[in-house]
Design a protein around this motif. Sequence first.
Motif, mmCIF file in Angstrom:
data_model
loop_
_atom_site.group_PDB
_atom_site.id
_atom_site.type_symbol
_atom_site.label_atom_id
_atom_site.label_comp_id
_atom_site.label_asym_id
_atom_site.label_seq_id
_atom_site.Cartn_x
_atom_site.Cartn_y
_atom_site.Cartn_z
ATOM 1 N N THR A 1 15.194 -38.727 18.440
ATOM 2 C CA THR A 1 15.344 -39.419 17.164
ATOM 3 C C THR A 1 14.656 -38.675 16.021
ATOM 4 O OG1 THR A 1 13.440 -40.793 17.735
ATOM 5 C CG2 THR A 1 15.629 -41.696 18.211
ATOM 6 N N LYS A 2 13.784 -37.736 16.375
ATOM 7 C CA LYS A 2 13.180 -36.857 15.366
ATOM 8 C C LYS A 2 12.893 -35.526 16.031
ATOM 9 C CE LYS A 2 9.337 -36.013 12.272
ATOM 10 N NZ LYS A 2 7.999 -36.371 11.849
ATOM 11 N N GLN A 3 13.246 -34.471 15.362
ATOM 12 C CA GLN A 3 12.954 -33.128 15.846
ATOM 13 C C GLN A 3 12.675 -32.264 14.630
ATOM 14 O OE1 GLN A 3 12.699 -31.871 19.167
ATOM 15 N NE2 GLN A 3 11.741 -30.344 17.882
ATOM 16 N N ARG A 4 11.434 -31.868 14.483
ATOM 17 C CA ARG A 4 11.058 -31.092 13.303
ATOM 18 C C ARG A 4 11.786 -29.753 13.290
ATOM 19 N NH1 ARG A 4 6.973 -32.407 10.234
ATOM 20 N NH2 ARG A 4 5.796 -33.448 11.870
ATOM 21 N N ASP A 5 12.422 -29.480 12.187
ATOM 22 C CA ASP A 5 13.052 -28.182 11.898
ATOM 23 C C ASP A 5 14.319 -27.866 12.674
ATOM 24 O OD1 ASP A 5 10.992 -27.715 10.089
ATOM 25 O OD2 ASP A 5 9.762 -26.713 11.597
ATOM 26 N N ILE A 6 14.780 -28.760 13.577
ATOM 27 C CA ILE A 6 16.084 -28.538 14.207
ATOM 28 C C ILE A 6 16.813 -29.872 14.313
ATOM 29 C CG2 ILE A 6 15.378 -26.491 15.517
ATOM 30 C CD1 ILE A 6 15.208 -28.192 18.005
ATOM 31 N N GLU A 7 18.096 -29.799 14.687
ATOM 32 C CA GLU A 7 18.937 -30.989 14.748
ATOM 33 C C GLU A 7 18.417 -32.001 15.768
ATOM 34 O OE1 GLU A 7 23.589 -32.125 15.761
ATOM 35 O OE2 GLU A 7 22.884 -30.075 16.045
ATOM 36 N N SER A 8 18.479 -33.275 15.395
ATOM 37 C CA SER A 8 18.117 -34.339 16.331
ATOM 38 C C SER A 8 19.361 -35.166 16.623
ATOM 39 C CB SER A 8 17.005 -35.212 15.741
ATOM 40 O OG SER A 8 17.466 -35.869 14.588
ATOM 41 N N GLY A 9 19.214 -36.210 17.409
ATOM 42 C CA GLY A 9 20.327 -37.089 17.710
ATOM 43 C C GLY A 9 21.041 -36.769 19.008
ATOM 44 N N LYS A 10 20.663 -35.707 19.672
ATOM 45 C CA LYS A 10 21.286 -35.363 20.950
ATOM 46 C C LYS A 10 20.869 -36.390 21.999
ATOM 47 C CE LYS A 10 22.999 -31.377 19.610
ATOM 48 N NZ LYS A 10 24.380 -31.053 19.564
ATOM 49 N N GLU A 11 21.822 -36.751 22.863
ATOM 50 C CA GLU A 11 21.548 -37.734 23.908
ATOM 51 C C GLU A 11 21.657 -37.090 25.281
ATOM 52 O OE1 GLU A 11 22.837 -42.153 24.034
ATOM 53 O OE2 GLU A 11 24.414 -41.019 25.038
ATOM 54 N N PHE A 12 20.770 -37.488 26.174
ATOM 55 C CA PHE A 12 20.762 -37.002 27.545
ATOM 56 C C PHE A 12 20.749 -38.219 28.460
ATOM 57 C CE2 PHE A 12 18.082 -35.856 31.280
ATOM 58 C CZ PHE A 12 18.932 -34.916 31.860
ATOM 59 N N ALA A 13 21.780 -38.357 29.290
ATOM 60 C CA ALA A 13 21.852 -39.466 30.243
ATOM 61 C C ALA A 13 21.328 -38.978 31.585
ATOM 62 C CB ALA A 13 23.282 -39.959 30.373
ATOM 63 N N PHE A 14 20.494 -39.796 32.221
ATOM 64 C CA PHE A 14 19.897 -39.368 33.485
ATOM 65 C C PHE A 14 19.625 -40.557 34.387
ATOM 66 C CE2 PHE A 14 16.453 -40.252 30.592
ATOM 67 C CZ PHE A 14 15.445 -40.807 31.358
ATOM 68 N N GLU A 15 19.356 -40.236 35.641
ATOM 69 C CA GLU A 15 18.981 -41.246 36.618
ATOM 70 C C GLU A 15 17.695 -40.800 37.299
ATOM 71 O OE1 GLU A 15 22.503 -43.330 38.580
ATOM 72 O OE2 GLU A 15 23.268 -41.299 38.231
#
Length: 190
Positions: free
Chosen positions: A104-118
């Motif tokens: 939800t926040k990443q300094r200096d690069i793109e955020s918003g990436k989602e990782f689904a895991f178990e």
Amino acid sequence: ADLPQLCQLIDLVKEKHGKIELIVVDTLSRALAGGNENGPEDMTAYISNADTLRDHAQATVATVHHSGKADNGARGHSSLRAATDTEIELTVDEDTGVRFAVATKQRDIESGKEFAFELTAVELGCDEDGDPVTSCHVSPADEERQGEARVAFSKNESLAVTCFTQLWGEHIGMQNPGGTGWPDAGTRWV
């Protein structure tokens, strides 16, 4: 108050085991030990101490923290988010067990990436009483498992879905009419 002792412990661990890569503070609320997470004085003191630990150990400091109410992000004073380099929000679909991590926040690069895991339980050995000691292994969730996970609804959204499901099950309502402003006739229940 415990910062000097923590730095001494870091030195002992480094001497015995080598370089430290990660320090986890679990949880922020416990680390504040009665401090006010909404107050700027206590929160900025925590940030300063975390920076000292990071610099002393030459390691990343990860803080486990709880979200506030209604998807408003992390609770507490805004200085924490301002000082944060990376913020990752974790959620779980209770029905499937599929978990999601979103930057939800990443300094200096793109955020918003989602990782689904178990999470898969693994046994590490036994303790002194012979009881199993367990941890978990993170495995990426495949697309099929991700599709099984349900979207989390707010309280009001859940109520609307429950009401609609009940009314539809009782055949209350009708198929939608067609025409301007409507999808094709008979493709929806209204």
